[in-house]
Design a protein around this motif. Structure first.
Motif, PDB file in Angstrom:
ATOM      1  N   PRO A  20      -9.344  -0.522  10.151  1.00 49.75           N
ATOM      2  CA  PRO A  20     -10.287  -1.425   9.469  1.00 49.75           C
ATOM      3  C   PRO A  20      -9.834  -1.794   8.060  1.00 49.75           C
ATOM      4  CG  PRO A  20     -11.215   0.789   9.686  1.00 49.75           C
ATOM      5  CD  PRO A  20      -9.964   0.768  10.509  1.00 49.75           C
ATOM      6  N   LYS A  21      -8.888  -1.030   7.523  1.00 51.15           N
ATOM      7  CA  LYS A  21      -8.403  -1.375   6.176  1.00 51.15           C
ATOM      8  C   LYS A  21      -7.186  -2.291   6.218  1.00 51.15           C
ATOM      9  CE  LYS A  21     -10.485   2.359   3.696  1.00 51.15           C
ATOM     10  NZ  LYS A  21     -10.328   3.630   3.017  1.00 51.15           N
ATOM     11  N   ASP A  22      -6.790  -2.694   7.434  1.00 47.25           N
ATOM     12  CA  ASP A  22      -5.709  -3.663   7.571  1.00 47.25           C
ATOM     13  C   ASP A  22      -6.239  -4.835   8.396  1.00 47.25           C
ATOM     14  OD1 ASP A  22      -3.551  -5.214   8.192  1.00 47.25           O
ATOM     15  OD2 ASP A  22      -2.324  -3.580   9.017  1.00 47.25           O
ATOM     16  N   SER A  23      -6.564  -5.927   7.722  1.00 48.58           N
ATOM     17  CA  SER A  23      -7.209  -7.064   8.381  1.00 48.58           C
ATOM     18  C   SER A  23      -6.305  -7.744   9.395  1.00 48.58           C
ATOM     19  CB  SER A  23      -7.648  -8.092   7.343  1.00 48.58           C
ATOM     20  OG  SER A  23      -8.415  -7.469   6.350  1.00 48.58           O
ATOM     21  N   THR A  24      -5.012  -7.420   9.377  1.00 49.16           N
ATOM     22  CA  THR A  24      -4.106  -8.063  10.329  1.00 49.16           C
ATOM     23  C   THR A  24      -3.953  -7.222  11.601  1.00 49.16           C
ATOM     24  OG1 THR A  24      -2.114  -7.022   9.437  1.00 49.16           O
ATOM     25  CG2 THR A  24      -2.805  -9.086   8.416  1.00 49.16           C
ATOM     26  N   ALA A 100       9.899 -15.337   0.686  1.00 49.24           N
ATOM     27  CA  ALA A 100       8.720 -15.955   0.060  1.00 49.24           C
ATOM     28  C   ALA A 100       7.639 -14.886  -0.111  1.00 49.24           C
ATOM     29  CB  ALA A 100       8.198 -17.097   0.931  1.00 49.24           C
ATOM     30  N   GLU A 101       7.381 -14.149   0.955  1.00 48.26           N
ATOM     31  CA  GLU A 101       6.376 -13.083   0.869  1.00 48.26           C
ATOM     32  C   GLU A 101       6.832 -11.979  -0.078  1.00 48.26           C
ATOM     33  OE1 GLU A 101       4.946 -11.712   4.657  1.00 48.26           O
ATOM     34  OE2 GLU A 101       4.608 -13.741   5.397  1.00 48.26           O
ATOM     35  N   SER A 104       6.315 -12.593  -3.764  1.00 42.79           N
ATOM     36  CA  SER A 104       4.922 -12.428  -4.170  1.00 42.79           C
ATOM     37  C   SER A 104       4.501 -10.951  -4.075  1.00 42.79           C
ATOM     38  CB  SER A 104       4.051 -13.302  -3.274  1.00 42.79           C
ATOM     39  OG  SER A 104       2.699 -13.094  -3.517  1.00 42.79           O
ATOM     40  N   ASN A 105       4.906 -10.278  -2.989  1.00 41.68           N
ATOM     41  CA  ASN A 105       4.522  -8.873  -2.792  1.00 41.68           C
ATOM     42  C   ASN A 105       5.034  -7.966  -3.911  1.00 41.68           C
ATOM     43  OD1 ASN A 105       3.299  -9.468  -0.393  1.00 41.68           O
ATOM     44  ND2 ASN A 105       5.024  -8.839   0.879  1.00 41.68           N
ATOM     45  N   ALA A 107       5.519  -8.786  -6.989  1.00 37.59           N
ATOM     46  CA  ALA A 107       5.077  -9.202  -8.332  1.00 37.59           C
ATOM     47  C   ALA A 107       4.271  -8.103  -9.015  1.00 37.59           C
ATOM     48  CB  ALA A 107       4.258 -10.484  -8.230  1.00 37.59           C
ATOM     49  N   ARG A 108       3.649  -7.229  -8.220  1.00 36.26           N
ATOM     50  CA  ARG A 108       2.815  -6.173  -8.808  1.00 36.26           C
ATOM     51  C   ARG A 108       3.639  -5.130  -9.566  1.00 36.26           C
ATOM     52  NH1 ARG A 108      -0.233  -3.970  -3.799  1.00 36.26           N
ATOM     53  NH2 ARG A 108      -0.288  -6.195  -3.418  1.00 36.26           N
ATOM     54  N   TYR A 109       4.950  -5.085  -9.304  1.00 34.53           N
ATOM     55  CA  TYR A 109       5.804  -4.128 -10.049  1.00 34.53           C
ATOM     56  C   TYR A 109       6.164  -4.767 -11.386  1.00 34.53           C
ATOM     57  CZ  TYR A 109       5.887  -1.933  -5.526  1.00 34.53           C
ATOM     58  OH  TYR A 109       5.504  -1.336  -4.357  1.00 34.53           O
ATOM     59  N   ARG A 113       0.887  -1.150 -14.985  1.00 38.88           N
ATOM     60  CA  ARG A 113       0.002  -0.066 -14.578  1.00 38.88           C
ATOM     61  C   ARG A 113       0.712   1.191 -14.095  1.00 38.88           C
ATOM     62  NH1 ARG A 113      -0.818  -4.538 -12.969  1.00 38.88           N
ATOM     63  NH2 ARG A 113       0.096  -4.098 -10.929  1.00 38.88           N
ATOM     64  N   TYR A 114       1.917   1.044 -13.544  1.00 36.37           N
ATOM     65  CA  TYR A 114       2.618   2.206 -12.997  1.00 36.37           C
ATOM     66  C   TYR A 114       4.112   1.894 -12.900  1.00 36.37           C
ATOM     67  CZ  TYR A 114       1.710  -0.787  -8.979  1.00 36.37           C
ATOM     68  OH  TYR A 114       1.584  -1.872  -8.151  1.00 36.37           O
ATOM     69  N   TYR A 159       9.322 -23.838   2.995  1.00 35.28           N
ATOM     70  CA  TYR A 159       8.336 -22.894   3.532  1.00 35.28           C
ATOM     71  C   TYR A 159       7.571 -23.482   4.719  1.00 35.28           C
ATOM     72  CZ  TYR A 159       4.755 -19.340   3.836  1.00 35.28           C
ATOM     73  OH  TYR A 159       3.938 -18.348   4.306  1.00 35.28           O
TER      74      TYR A 159
ATOM     75  N   LEU B  57      -4.211  -3.027   0.893  1.00 39.51           N
ATOM     76  CA  LEU B  57      -4.473  -4.312   1.540  1.00 39.51           C
ATOM     77  C   LEU B  57      -5.919  -4.760   1.294  1.00 39.51           C
ATOM     78  CD1 LEU B  57      -2.784  -3.550   4.967  1.00 39.51           C
ATOM     79  CD2 LEU B  57      -1.937  -5.117   3.232  1.00 39.51           C
ATOM     80  N   VAL B  59      -9.555  -6.297   2.176  1.00 35.79           N
ATOM     81  CA  VAL B  59     -10.448  -6.468   3.328  1.00 35.79           C
ATOM     82  C   VAL B  59     -11.614  -7.320   2.846  1.00 35.79           C
ATOM     83  CG1 VAL B  59     -11.920  -5.326   5.033  1.00 35.79           C
ATOM     84  CG2 VAL B  59      -9.811  -4.210   4.280  1.00 35.79           C
ATOM     85  N   ARG B  87      -2.469 -17.313  -1.769  1.00 40.68           N
ATOM     86  CA  ARG B  87      -2.119 -16.605  -3.003  1.00 40.68           C
ATOM     87  C   ARG B  87      -1.739 -17.612  -4.074  1.00 40.68           C
ATOM     88  NH1 ARG B  87       1.880 -11.646  -1.265  1.00 40.68           N
ATOM     89  NH2 ARG B  87       0.422 -10.557   0.124  1.00 40.68           N
ATOM     90  N   ASN B  89       0.158 -17.527  -7.369  1.00 45.73           N
ATOM     91  CA  ASN B  89       1.068 -16.585  -8.023  1.00 45.73           C
ATOM     92  C   ASN B  89       1.243 -16.878  -9.507  1.00 45.73           C
ATOM     93  OD1 ASN B  89       2.345 -14.953  -5.680  1.00 45.73           O
ATOM     94  ND2 ASN B  89       2.422 -17.078  -4.966  1.00 45.73           N
ATOM     95  N   PHE B  91       2.076 -14.451 -13.381  1.00 41.40           N
ATOM     96  CA  PHE B  91       2.121 -13.167 -14.076  1.00 41.40           C
ATOM     97  C   PHE B  91       1.172 -13.180 -15.263  1.00 41.40           C
ATOM     98  CE2 PHE B  91       6.210 -12.842 -11.905  1.00 41.40           C
ATOM     99  CZ  PHE B  91       6.214 -11.501 -11.545  1.00 41.40           C
ATOM    100  N   PRO B  96      -3.568  -7.955 -11.545  1.00 38.04           N
ATOM    101  CA  PRO B  96      -2.785  -6.779 -11.170  1.00 38.04           C
ATOM    102  C   PRO B  96      -1.752  -7.009 -10.067  1.00 38.04           C
ATOM    103  CG  PRO B  96      -5.069  -6.548 -10.452  1.00 38.04           C
ATOM    104  CD  PRO B  96      -5.008  -7.747 -11.356  1.00 38.04           C
ATOM    105  N   ASN B  97      -2.015  -7.906  -9.125  1.00 39.43           N
ATOM    106  CA  ASN B  97      -1.076  -8.111  -8.030  1.00 39.43           C
ATOM    107  C   ASN B  97       0.029  -9.104  -8.362  1.00 39.43           C
ATOM    108  OD1 ASN B  97      -2.089  -6.400  -5.995  1.00 39.43           O
ATOM    109  ND2 ASN B  97      -3.782  -7.807  -5.646  1.00 39.43           N
TER     110      ASN B  97
END
Lengths: 268, 484
Positions: A20-24, A100-101, A104-105, A107-109, A113-114, A159, B57, B59, B87, B89, B91, B96-97
């Motif tokens: 349920p925590k993965d909508s895909t 492409a993904e 974007s994926n 970008a959070r690094y 925050r960490y 794309y 992820l 929800v 999305r 995009n 910065f 955060p994402n």
């Protein structure tokens, strides 16, 4: 991921199912994968895609592929020629959509925050410093490709086009599975390259070309298994790939188990 | 009402559209289970998803979808059964994402329209282009430390509805009326609390000007984050004037972003649009497209409350209220409900007068909200009845209301206890009249000699002796009879 087909079945048994925590993820019942191991494959239709036999295909690979097909045939399966005409576009399509993904994926690094953080004069400097030092060459390359294909003015040409081709690739498989139950192909067009191989570093496209038989499966959203079939003249393992219908891992396990038994591949 | 900016040479017209971000009322955030509570300690309500931790992820929160559909229906808009998350995009430390999950090509709500009423009595329809749902960013705090910025992620991931209008506004008044109307509608629906000062409703205005009668539109400036109705009106007025000035001095306007200065009321150039970020929108791979069924939409339609426009019309029709009174009473649902409760079984028009007059005056003077009022709806209904059945006079009713405000007692109890009941016994009033005439023989003689304007004097005397309780009409009639 595992040492043999049975472990793979057990592993998937534990991993598969609705989250349920993965909508895909799909909300479907998970079959008992281990149960199908050892079941006979009489009458199973094995698809052999004609486009996966390009002229320059490595002779050793081609020979193992024929052998594998024969093994399945000798156990009662039927070999069927199928066509996946859009496979030739799979590689460029994959290397547009995946980066492409990725761009974007990742970008959070950003160092906020960490993880690694290399400070700078301004916020943008912090991002540039952190990400320049934190990511390796291949990751940076993919972020750049991904950013490029999503940019205004290129988005439609790259794309959107890639997504359309992806749809055609998926449709190829749907048509093929009208004629067969599982598809047999080599996993890679050559055995593994050496660590630090210069030709790969100099031209990453050589490296991407090794994905030519596998990326179409990812694009089509299908289950597939790679299992070792034998060694090449250099003593390196070669793999065979079994591709199944969507949610039909059982047939893959059934055929894979037979292939594993008959190939008798031994690890050194 | 045509609003233009007149200069020595020309007459200019405003062309303006609004984008309003409304925070969705929901217990948890749009893509995580963290609380949306406003005013908690910084970074108290932050899930791993809101902090953009690796592997997390989104929800979708069903309640946020429901609220958006409700709002769409409230704005007479098409509900799109198929919508897609994308999305956006970029910065920034409050994102955060590195991307915001929003809707781009396929929003959940399509074209709609809202009626606004203007001060000259005319109405106008404003087109709604679309509503899409998205996540809010975190809050950056720059003024706590000269060298550092702080980020509060409590707001990160709170659900937002972005409501985009057509460039239909031709005056600051129209934009102000729309914002009030929109705020009223979302509050009725309970989909957004509409508090612009707390930032739960935020407005950007796109403004351009053109010569009166000119076809097409000129380049526009977008004024960001004007956080009150008054400021929005000011921003539009002053930005339009700024543009007119530039044009008249022979200059040009390029598409640009401006900032509104609350202290001066002026707009200031921030940056040109051509340097704006390229947001690299693409469909959110972590969320499937959102598909709604007809039954789902129908069900929400059934649960819709009566909205201000319909209520206003009904109040005019059923209670005989003026358009203005009905407008004021229906702006907030609480007021409308209060009125309806008070008016049930009583003279609605008179009830409205008491609410809009004495009650509002007292609430304002004491800075109280309606639900804090010591005067309850049933008290007003009873008061109106006491006047219409001649138990008390209108004048005494004012005093009774003041006592209701002080004590919270029912008017009948006050009238009883204080002996404020109007005397309608003609015998008793006649006795009073006789006694007044007897006590004022001199004036009576003068009256009879022709000084008829002393009539009022006699009325006053009788009322005074009755301590205001005599029915004034009866006093008048009896005096007339006695004085011949």
């Amino acid at each position: 991921m595992t040492k043999d087909v049975r472990d793979s079945a057990l592993m998937l048994q534990a991993m598969a199912g609705y989250d349920p925590k993965d909508s895909t993820s799909s909300n479907m019942a998970v079959p008992d994968f281990e149960k199908v191991l050892g079941q006979d494959i009489k009458g199973l239709k094995i698809g052999i895609p004609i486009e996966y036999k390009p002229k320059g295909l490595n002779a050793e690979i081609a020979s193992y592929w024929d052998k594998a097909a024969e093994m399945l045939k000798s156990r009662g399966a039927e070999l069927v020629e199928i066509s996946l005409p859009h496979t030739k576009y799979a590689l460029p399509t994959y290397y547009i959509i995946a980066p492409a993904e990725t761009s974007s994926n990742l970008a959070r690094y950003d160092g906020i925050r960490y993880g690694l953080r290399i400070n700078g004069e301004k916020l943008d400097d912090l991002y540039i410093n952190t990400r320049t030092q934190g990511f390796g060459a291949e990751v940076k390359r993919r972020i750049m490709i991904g950013t490029y294909v999503l940019s205004a003015g290129y988005y439609d040409a790259y794309y959107i086009k890639a997504q359309k081709v992806r749809r055609l690739i998926k449709e190829d498989f749907e048509k093929a599975f009208e004629k067969c139950d599982v598809i047999l192909t080599p996993t890679t067009p050559a055995s593994a390259f050496e660590i630090g191989d210069k030709t790969m570093n100099e031209n990453p496209i050589n490296m991407y070309l090794n994905d030519v038989f596998t990326v179409s499966v990812n694009l089509a959203g299908l289950p597939a298994m790679s299992l070792p079939i034998g060694l090449d003249s250099k003593g390196l393992p070669l793999g065979m790939q079994l591709i199944g219908r969507a949610f039909d891992e059982e047939t893959i396990f059934k055929a894979g188990y037979v292939l594993e038994e008959d190939a008798g591949f031994k690890r050194k | 009402m045509t609003y233009t900016i007149k200069t020595e040479k020309n007459e200019w017209e405003i062309v303006c559209g609004l984008e309003i971000h409304c925070q969705i009322i929901s217990k948890s955030k749009i893509f995580s289970g963290a609380s949306t509570e406003f005013g908690d300690d910084a970074n108290e309500n932050v899930s791993f998803i809101d902090a953009g931790m690796p592997g997390m992820l989104p929800v979708l929160n069903k309640e946020c979808v429901r609220q958006a559909v409700k709002t769409g229906l409230g704005l007479n808009a098409e509900i799109n059964k198929y919508s897609v998350f994308s999305r956006k995009n970029y910065f920034y430390a409050d994102q955060p994402n590195g991307y915001q999950i929003t809707q781009y090509e396929y929003p959940i709500v399509g074209f709609g329209k809202v009626k606004i009423d203007l001060s000259d009595g005319t109405s106008k329809e404003i087109g709604i282009t679309r509503i899409h749902i998205e996540q809010d960013a975190a809050k950056s705090i720059h003024d706590l430390n000269p060298k550092k910025s702080y980020i509060d992620f409590n707001r990160a991931g709170v659900g937002l509805m972005e409501i985009v209008t057509e460039p239909d506004f031709r005056s600051p008044e129209e934009a102000g009326a729309f914002l009030k109307k929109l705020r009223s509608i979302v509050r009725y629906l309970g989909t957004c609390d509409g508090n612009m000062d707390e930032g739960s409703m935020r407005c950007d205005a796109s403004i351009s000007v053109r010569l009166k009668g000119e076809a097409g539109m000129r380049e526009r400036a977008e004024v960001k984050n004007v956080n009150s109705v008054k400021f929005a009106m000011q921003a539009i007025e002053n930005e339009a004037k700024r543009q007119v000035e530039i044009y008249e001095q022979g200059g040009t306007i390029a598409q640009q972003t401006c900032r509104f200065d609350q202290t001066t009321g002026q707009t200031k150039f921030m940056r040109l649009k051509e340097y704006a970020d390229d947001y690299r929108y693409f469909p959110e791979p972590d969320l499937p497209p959102l598909e709604l069924t007809d039954e789902y939409i129908e069900q929400i339609k059934k649960e819709m409350v009566e909205l201000p426009d319909a209520k206003k019309e009904r109040f005019i029709k059923d209670f005989g209220l003026t358009a203005y009174d009905a407008d004021v009473l229906t702006e907030a649902k609480e007021t409308a409900d209060f009125f309806e409760k008070a008016a049930a079984g009583h003279d609605g028009k008179k009830v409205a007068n008491w609410i809009l007059g004495d009650l509002f005056a007292n609430l304002n003077a004491n800075k109280l909200t309606l639900d804090q009022s010591p005067v309850k709806p049933e008290m007003i209904g009873e008061l109106v009845d006491l006047i219409s059945n001649n138990t008390i006079s209108g004048k005494i009713a004012k005093d009774v209301f003041a006592l209701m405000w002080q004590t919270g007692d029912m008017p009948s109890k006050i009238v009883e206890e204080k002996g404020l009941k109007q005397v309608t016994d003609s015998g008793a009033i006649e006795a009073l009249v006789d006694s007044v005439l007897a006590q004022n023989a001199e004036n009576l003689a003068l009256y009879k000699a022709g000084k008829t304007n002393l009539f009022g004097f006699f009325v006053g005397q009788v009322m005074k002796q009755s301590k205001g309780s005599a029915n004034p009409q009866m006093v008048n009639e009896l005096l007339k009879k006695k004085l011949g």
